[in-house]
Design a protein around this motif. Structure first.
Motif, PDB file in Angstrom:
ATOM      1  N   LEU A 127       0.863  -1.179   0.000  1.00  0.00           N
ATOM      2  CA  LEU A 127       0.000   0.000   0.000  1.00  0.00           C
ATOM      3  C   LEU A 127       0.905   1.236   0.000  1.00  0.00           C
ATOM      4  O   LEU A 127       1.700   1.438   0.908  1.00  0.00           O
ATOM      5  CB  LEU A 127      -0.889   0.005   1.251  1.00  0.00           C
ATOM      6  CG  LEU A 127      -1.793   1.224   1.419  1.00  0.00           C
ATOM      7  CD1 LEU A 127      -2.837   1.308   0.301  1.00  0.00           C
ATOM      8  CD2 LEU A 127      -2.496   1.188   2.762  1.00  0.00           C
ATOM      9  N   TYR A 128       0.762   2.018  -1.055  1.00  0.00           N
ATOM     10  CA  TYR A 128       1.589   3.208  -1.211  1.00  0.00           C
ATOM     11  C   TYR A 128       0.806   4.425  -0.751  1.00  0.00           C
ATOM     12  O   TYR A 128      -0.357   4.593  -1.092  1.00  0.00           O
ATOM     13  CB  TYR A 128       1.985   3.400  -2.679  1.00  0.00           C
ATOM     14  CG  TYR A 128       2.613   2.173  -3.297  1.00  0.00           C
ATOM     15  CD1 TYR A 128       3.974   1.921  -3.154  1.00  0.00           C
ATOM     16  CD2 TYR A 128       1.834   1.257  -4.013  1.00  0.00           C
ATOM     17  CE1 TYR A 128       4.550   0.797  -3.726  1.00  0.00           C
ATOM     18  CE2 TYR A 128       2.408   0.136  -4.587  1.00  0.00           C
ATOM     19  CZ  TYR A 128       3.762  -0.094  -4.435  1.00  0.00           C
ATOM     20  OH  TYR A 128       4.324  -1.203  -4.989  1.00  0.00           O
ATOM     21  N   GLU A 129       1.474   5.264   0.005  1.00  0.00           N
ATOM     22  CA  GLU A 129       0.832   6.505   0.421  1.00  0.00           C
ATOM     23  C   GLU A 129       1.485   7.658  -0.324  1.00  0.00           C
ATOM     24  O   GLU A 129       2.709   7.765  -0.369  1.00  0.00           O
ATOM     25  CB  GLU A 129       0.981   6.700   1.935  1.00  0.00           C
ATOM     26  CG  GLU A 129       0.171   7.887   2.429  1.00  0.00           C
ATOM     27  CD  GLU A 129       0.293   8.089   3.935  1.00  0.00           C
ATOM     28  OE1 GLU A 129       0.784   7.182   4.631  1.00  0.00           O
ATOM     29  OE2 GLU A 129      -0.100   9.169   4.403  1.00  0.00           O
TER      30      GLU A 129
ATOM     31  N   LEU B 214      -9.930   1.806   4.733  1.00  0.00           N
ATOM     32  CA  LEU B 214      -9.409   2.933   3.955  1.00  0.00           C
ATOM     33  C   LEU B 214     -10.522   3.687   3.244  1.00  0.00           C
ATOM     34  O   LEU B 214     -10.498   4.918   3.168  1.00  0.00           O
ATOM     35  CB  LEU B 214      -8.424   2.424   2.903  1.00  0.00           C
ATOM     36  CG  LEU B 214      -6.934   2.466   3.235  1.00  0.00           C
ATOM     37  CD1 LEU B 214      -6.138   2.136   1.988  1.00  0.00           C
ATOM     38  CD2 LEU B 214      -6.516   3.829   3.767  1.00  0.00           C
ATOM     39  N   MET B 215     -11.491   2.936   2.731  1.00  0.00           N
ATOM     40  CA  MET B 215     -12.570   3.560   1.972  1.00  0.00           C
ATOM     41  C   MET B 215     -13.401   4.505   2.834  1.00  0.00           C
ATOM     42  O   MET B 215     -14.083   5.378   2.323  1.00  0.00           O
ATOM     43  CB  MET B 215     -13.498   2.476   1.392  1.00  0.00           C
ATOM     44  CG  MET B 215     -12.842   1.626   0.327  1.00  0.00           C
ATOM     45  SD  MET B 215     -12.310   2.564  -1.126  1.00  0.00           S
ATOM     46  CE  MET B 215     -13.882   2.769  -1.968  1.00  0.00           C
ATOM     47  N   LYS B 216     -13.308   4.309   4.148  1.00  0.00           N
ATOM     48  CA  LYS B 216     -14.074   5.163   5.055  1.00  0.00           C
ATOM     49  C   LYS B 216     -13.336   6.450   5.384  1.00  0.00           C
ATOM     50  O   LYS B 216     -13.896   7.367   5.973  1.00  0.00           O
ATOM     51  CB  LYS B 216     -14.371   4.402   6.354  1.00  0.00           C
ATOM     52  CG  LYS B 216     -15.276   3.206   6.125  1.00  0.00           C
ATOM     53  CD  LYS B 216     -15.381   2.378   7.402  1.00  0.00           C
ATOM     54  CE  LYS B 216     -16.129   1.064   7.141  1.00  0.00           C
ATOM     55  NZ  LYS B 216     -15.826   0.071   8.160  1.00  0.00           N
TER      56      LYS B 216
ATOM     57  N   TYR C 210      -9.415  10.752   3.257  1.00  0.00           N
ATOM     58  CA  TYR C 210      -8.205  10.926   2.439  1.00  0.00           C
ATOM     59  C   TYR C 210      -7.744   9.623   1.818  1.00  0.00           C
ATOM     60  O   TYR C 210      -6.584   9.452   1.492  1.00  0.00           O
ATOM     61  CB  TYR C 210      -7.085  11.544   3.276  1.00  0.00           C
ATOM     62  CG  TYR C 210      -6.850  10.875   4.615  1.00  0.00           C
ATOM     63  CD1 TYR C 210      -7.557  11.312   5.742  1.00  0.00           C
ATOM     64  CD2 TYR C 210      -5.931   9.839   4.755  1.00  0.00           C
ATOM     65  CE1 TYR C 210      -7.359  10.697   6.975  1.00  0.00           C
ATOM     66  CE2 TYR C 210      -5.731   9.228   5.985  1.00  0.00           C
ATOM     67  CZ  TYR C 210      -6.448   9.668   7.086  1.00  0.00           C
ATOM     68  OH  TYR C 210      -6.252   9.056   8.295  1.00  0.00           O
ATOM     69  N   TRP C 211      -8.677   8.704   1.610  1.00  0.00           N
ATOM     70  CA  TRP C 211      -8.293   7.392   1.084  1.00  0.00           C
ATOM     71  C   TRP C 211      -7.670   7.484  -0.302  1.00  0.00           C
ATOM     72  O   TRP C 211      -6.917   6.610  -0.702  1.00  0.00           O
ATOM     73  CB  TRP C 211      -9.491   6.451   1.074  1.00  0.00           C
ATOM     74  CG  TRP C 211     -10.582   6.839   0.105  1.00  0.00           C
ATOM     75  CD1 TRP C 211     -11.663   7.638   0.381  1.00  0.00           C
ATOM     76  CD2 TRP C 211     -10.711   6.472  -1.271  1.00  0.00           C
ATOM     77  NE1 TRP C 211     -12.441   7.782  -0.746  1.00  0.00           N
ATOM     78  CE2 TRP C 211     -11.878   7.076  -1.772  1.00  0.00           C
ATOM     79  CE3 TRP C 211      -9.942   5.679  -2.133  1.00  0.00           C
ATOM     80  CZ2 TRP C 211     -12.285   6.933  -3.097  1.00  0.00           C
ATOM     81  CZ3 TRP C 211     -10.363   5.533  -3.457  1.00  0.00           C
ATOM     82  CH2 TRP C 211     -11.524   6.154  -3.928  1.00  0.00           C
ATOM     83  N   SER C 212      -7.987   8.556  -1.027  1.00  0.00           N
ATOM     84  CA  SER C 212      -7.447   8.680  -2.382  1.00  0.00           C
ATOM     85  C   SER C 212      -5.940   8.927  -2.387  1.00  0.00           C
ATOM     86  O   SER C 212      -5.301   8.875  -3.420  1.00  0.00           O
ATOM     87  CB  SER C 212      -8.161   9.791  -3.151  1.00  0.00           C
ATOM     88  OG  SER C 212      -8.015  11.013  -2.467  1.00  0.00           O
TER      89      SER C 212
END
Ligand SMILES: [Zn+2]
Length: 67
Positions: free
Chosen positions: A22-24, A45-47, A50-52
């Protein structure tokens, strides 16, 4: 040298071939999640508002060349 990665969710070590990176955005650090935790982490993450900022890699992919 180890080909194992620690799952950031359950803190267990697994071979990287079963880990999903998982890349931030803006960070060079990559988090890895095991098969068991990836669905839960994706769900969480979807919640987030800033998940994008996060990008999932392909399972078993590693940006470092290793053999
Ligand atoms: Zn895990």
């Amino acid at each position: 040298m180890t080909e194992k990665k620690m799952c950031m969710y359950c803190a267990h070590w697994y071979h990287f071939s079963v880990m999903t990176p998982l890349y931030e955005q803006g960070k060079t650090y990559i988090e890895y999640y095991c098969e068991r935790c990836t669905p839960a982490v994706k769900d969480n993450l979807m919640k987030l508002p800033y998940w994008s900022l996060y990008t999932w890699g392909n399972k078993g992919s590693d940006n470092k060349s290793s053999t």
